[in-house]
Design an enzyme around this catalytic site. Structure first.
Site, short mmCIF file in Angstrom:
data_model
loop_
_atom_site.label_atom_id
_atom_site.label_comp_id
_atom_site.label_asym_id
_atom_site.label_seq_id
_atom_site.Cartn_x
_atom_site.Cartn_y
_atom_site.Cartn_z
N CYS A 42 0.84 -1.20 0.00
CA CYS A 42 0.00 0.00 0.00
C CYS A 42 0.88 1.26 0.00
O CYS A 42 2.00 1.26 0.52
CB CYS A 42 -0.90 0.00 1.23
SG CYS A 42 -2.06 1.41 1.27
N ASP A 44 0.43 3.79 1.73
CA ASP A 44 0.37 4.41 3.06
C ASP A 44 1.78 4.75 3.56
O ASP A 44 2.68 3.91 3.54
CB ASP A 44 -0.31 3.42 4.03
CG ASP A 44 -0.64 4.08 5.36
OD1 ASP A 44 0.29 4.58 6.03
OD2 ASP A 44 -1.82 4.09 5.74
N ARG A 46 3.02 5.09 6.32
CA ARG A 46 3.53 4.43 7.53
C ARG A 46 4.09 3.03 7.24
O ARG A 46 4.66 2.39 8.13
CB ARG A 46 2.40 4.31 8.57
CG ARG A 46 1.85 5.65 9.01
CD ARG A 46 0.51 5.50 9.72
NE ARG A 46 -0.53 4.98 8.82
CZ ARG A 46 -1.79 4.75 9.18
NH1 ARG A 46 -2.16 4.98 10.42
NH2 ARG A 46 -2.67 4.28 8.31
N HIS A 98 -2.04 -3.87 5.12
CA HIS A 98 -1.82 -3.43 6.51
C HIS A 98 -3.16 -3.11 7.15
O HIS A 98 -4.08 -2.63 6.49
CB HIS A 98 -0.89 -2.22 6.57
CG HIS A 98 -1.48 -0.98 5.96
ND1 HIS A 98 -2.03 0.03 6.72
CD2 HIS A 98 -1.64 -0.60 4.68
CE1 HIS A 98 -2.48 0.98 5.92
NE2 HIS A 98 -2.26 0.63 4.67
N CYS A 101 -6.13 0.24 7.06
CA CYS A 101 -5.84 0.75 5.72
C CYS A 101 -7.00 1.64 5.26
O CYS A 101 -8.15 1.19 5.18
CB CYS A 101 -5.64 -0.41 4.75
SG CYS A 101 -5.33 0.10 3.05
ZN LIG Z 1 -3.34 1.23 3.03
#
Ligand SMILES: [Zn+2]
Length: 211
Positions: A42, A44, A46, A98, A101
């Site tokens: 992803c 993302d 993090r 994750h 999400c």
């Molecule tokens: Zn995500």
């Protein structure tokens, strides 16, 4: 909040540290790459794959998109997969979701529009395909279970692509791994694996990891 100039300063410090470790660090990088892993994860911020696996530059080929989706019609993704398998000859492809999400939350609950809404069509297919299991769960468990089921469905989708099928047929030692990253403890949790011997018609859903 870091000003963008801090990124440039941090980069200078990082490059200087690498040279302190080895005068040849960058001259080795120029010679080429031979990563063993392709990571499909992803976007993302993090979930930074090389940082959370302590992988040095050169060790991992990386593709990221919202909700780590594998769309066989996505030329961006498929060109990455083709190059990684055919040219770099990676041994392992990891599809990593994750928990918590945002893309998966939106596939379940809506609230997005435009490009993001269109992009998440495949994730909404996962919701439909596993509606019985998801509907039976308490609401607070639904999104995280969908994260796990999404990894499973994207991994199966990846296994069915022409590139991966050709690699399996040619006897290339390629393994596909479905993992989930837990933001709460920083740990990767393996869900499932697929290799050339896995019958794709009946891939079981993984055990629930996070309740
Ligand atoms: Zn995500």
């Amino acid at each position: 909040m870091r000003d963008y100039k801090h990124l440039l300063l941090a980069n200078k410090a990082w490059a200087a540290e690498r040279l302190e470790e080895s005068d040849a660090y960058f001259s080795r990088q120029v010679l080429g790459q031979k990563p063993e892993f392709l990571w499909i994860g992803c976007s993302d911020s993090r979930v930074a794959p090389d940082q959370l696996t302590n992988t040095e530059p050169g060790g991992m080929f990386i593709h990221r998109n919202i909700a780590n989706l594998v769309n066989p019609n996505d030329q961006n993704l498929m060109s990455v997969v083709q190059f990684a398998v055919e040219v770099l000859k990676v041994r392992h492809i990891i599809v990593c979701g994750h928990y918590a999400c945002g893309g998966i939350d939106a596939a379940l609950g809506g609230g997005v529009h435009g490009h993001v809404h269109d992009w998440l069509a495949i994730a909404r297919d996962v919701v439909k395909a596993h509606a019985d299991e998801l509907d039976a769960l308490p609401e607070e468990q639904r999104a995280n279970r969908l994260v796990e089921l999404n990894v499973r469905d994207q991994l199966v989708q990846l296994a069915r692509t022409d590139v991966v099928q050709a690699a399996f047929a040619a006897g290339h030692p390629l393994e596909l791994h479905g993992w989930v990253y837990d933001l709460r403890d920083g740990l990767l949790k393996p869900l499932m694996e697929i290799d050339a011997a896995t019958p794709l018609g009946d891939v079981p859903t993984p055990e629930k990891v996070l309740l």
